[in-house]
Design a protein around this motif. Structure first.
Motif, short mmCIF file in Angstrom:
data_model
loop_
_atom_site.label_atom_id
_atom_site.label_comp_id
_atom_site.label_asym_id
_atom_site.label_seq_id
_atom_site.Cartn_x
_atom_site.Cartn_y
_atom_site.Cartn_z
N LEU A 26 42.95 46.35 108.54
CA LEU A 26 43.85 47.21 109.32
C LEU A 26 43.32 48.65 109.39
O LEU A 26 43.43 49.30 110.44
CB LEU A 26 45.26 47.20 108.74
N LEU A 27 42.74 49.14 108.31
CA LEU A 27 42.20 50.49 108.33
C LEU A 27 40.96 50.59 109.22
O LEU A 27 40.75 51.59 109.92
CB LEU A 27 41.90 50.97 106.91
N LEU A 84 46.08 44.81 119.41
CA LEU A 84 46.64 45.09 118.09
C LEU A 84 47.10 46.54 117.93
O LEU A 84 47.72 46.90 116.92
CB LEU A 84 45.63 44.75 116.99
N PHE A 85 46.82 47.40 118.91
CA PHE A 85 47.17 48.81 118.80
C PHE A 85 48.66 49.01 118.54
O PHE A 85 49.05 49.76 117.65
CB PHE A 85 46.75 49.57 120.07
N LEU A 91 53.28 50.02 112.48
CA LEU A 91 53.15 50.14 111.02
C LEU A 91 53.00 51.60 110.59
O LEU A 91 53.60 52.04 109.61
CB LEU A 91 51.95 49.34 110.52
N MET A 92 52.20 52.34 111.34
CA MET A 92 51.99 53.75 111.03
C MET A 92 53.31 54.52 111.11
O MET A 92 53.66 55.27 110.20
CB MET A 92 50.98 54.36 112.01
N HIS A 98 59.41 55.98 106.47
CA HIS A 98 59.94 55.52 105.18
C HIS A 98 59.09 55.88 103.97
O HIS A 98 59.57 55.77 102.85
CB HIS A 98 60.14 54.00 105.22
N LEU A 99 57.84 56.29 104.17
CA LEU A 99 56.96 56.52 103.03
C LEU A 99 56.30 57.89 103.00
O LEU A 99 55.65 58.23 102.01
CB LEU A 99 55.87 55.43 102.98
N ALA A 100 56.40 58.66 104.09
CA ALA A 100 55.73 59.96 104.14
C ALA A 100 56.38 60.93 103.14
O ALA A 100 57.56 60.82 102.81
CB ALA A 100 55.79 60.55 105.55
N GLY A 101 55.59 61.87 102.69
CA GLY A 101 56.09 62.90 101.79
C GLY A 101 56.95 63.91 102.55
O GLY A 101 57.13 63.82 103.77
#
Length: 145
Positions: A26-27, A84-85, A91-92, A98-101
């Motif tokens: 994915l990366l 897949l973009f 996901l990004m 939900h996960l960013a600082g």
């Protein structure tokens, strides 16, 4: 309600994850979406072990997600890869939400057509309505076993 137990043996999500569900794959795709084409660039931008990079690129090329173009080897997205973009951007943006600082998302996508920061959503290709868990009903498709 129709029994959809077959989804565990004929599952498109599972098949897709078998191919691109591993972190490095994915990366690599993310970097390819943003213009990385050469082996050395992937290795530098991702700090990925070279044997892992070689294996993942081979898998993505063999599956038809990337093309290897010579004489100076470059890896270019195929139509399947470009498809897949939306999944990677979704996901990004989920990670941003939900996960960013507290400082916020590390990357924003500006929509070239309107100039605004893009927010993606899943929509019906027929009517344009939002697709959400409470707005769809799974039913057997042509690949139903």
């Amino acid at each position: 309600m129709t029994d959809l137990g077959h989804r565990f043996t004929a599952d498109s999500v599972g098949r897709a994850l078998d191919l691109v569900g591993e972190r490095w794959s994915l990366l690599i795709l993310r970097e390819a979406f943003f213009g990385v084409r050469r082996y050395g660039e992937f290795a530098r931008t991702l700090s990925i072990p070279r044997p892992t990079l070689s294996a993942r690129l081979k898998t993505l090329v063999d599956a038809g997600v990337l093309d290897r173009v010579d004489p100076v080897p470059e890896y270019r997205l195929t139509a399947a890869g470009r498809d897949l973009f939306g999944a990677v951007v979704t996901l990004m943006q989920w990670g941003d939400r939900h996960l960013a600082g507290p400082e916020g998302p590390p990357i924003l996508l500006r929509h070239n057509d309107c100039g605004e920061i893009a927010e993606t959503f899943v929509a019906c290709g027929h009517c344009g309505g939002a697709i959400a868990t409470d707005r769809v009903t799974p039913e057997p498709g042509p690949g139903f076993r």
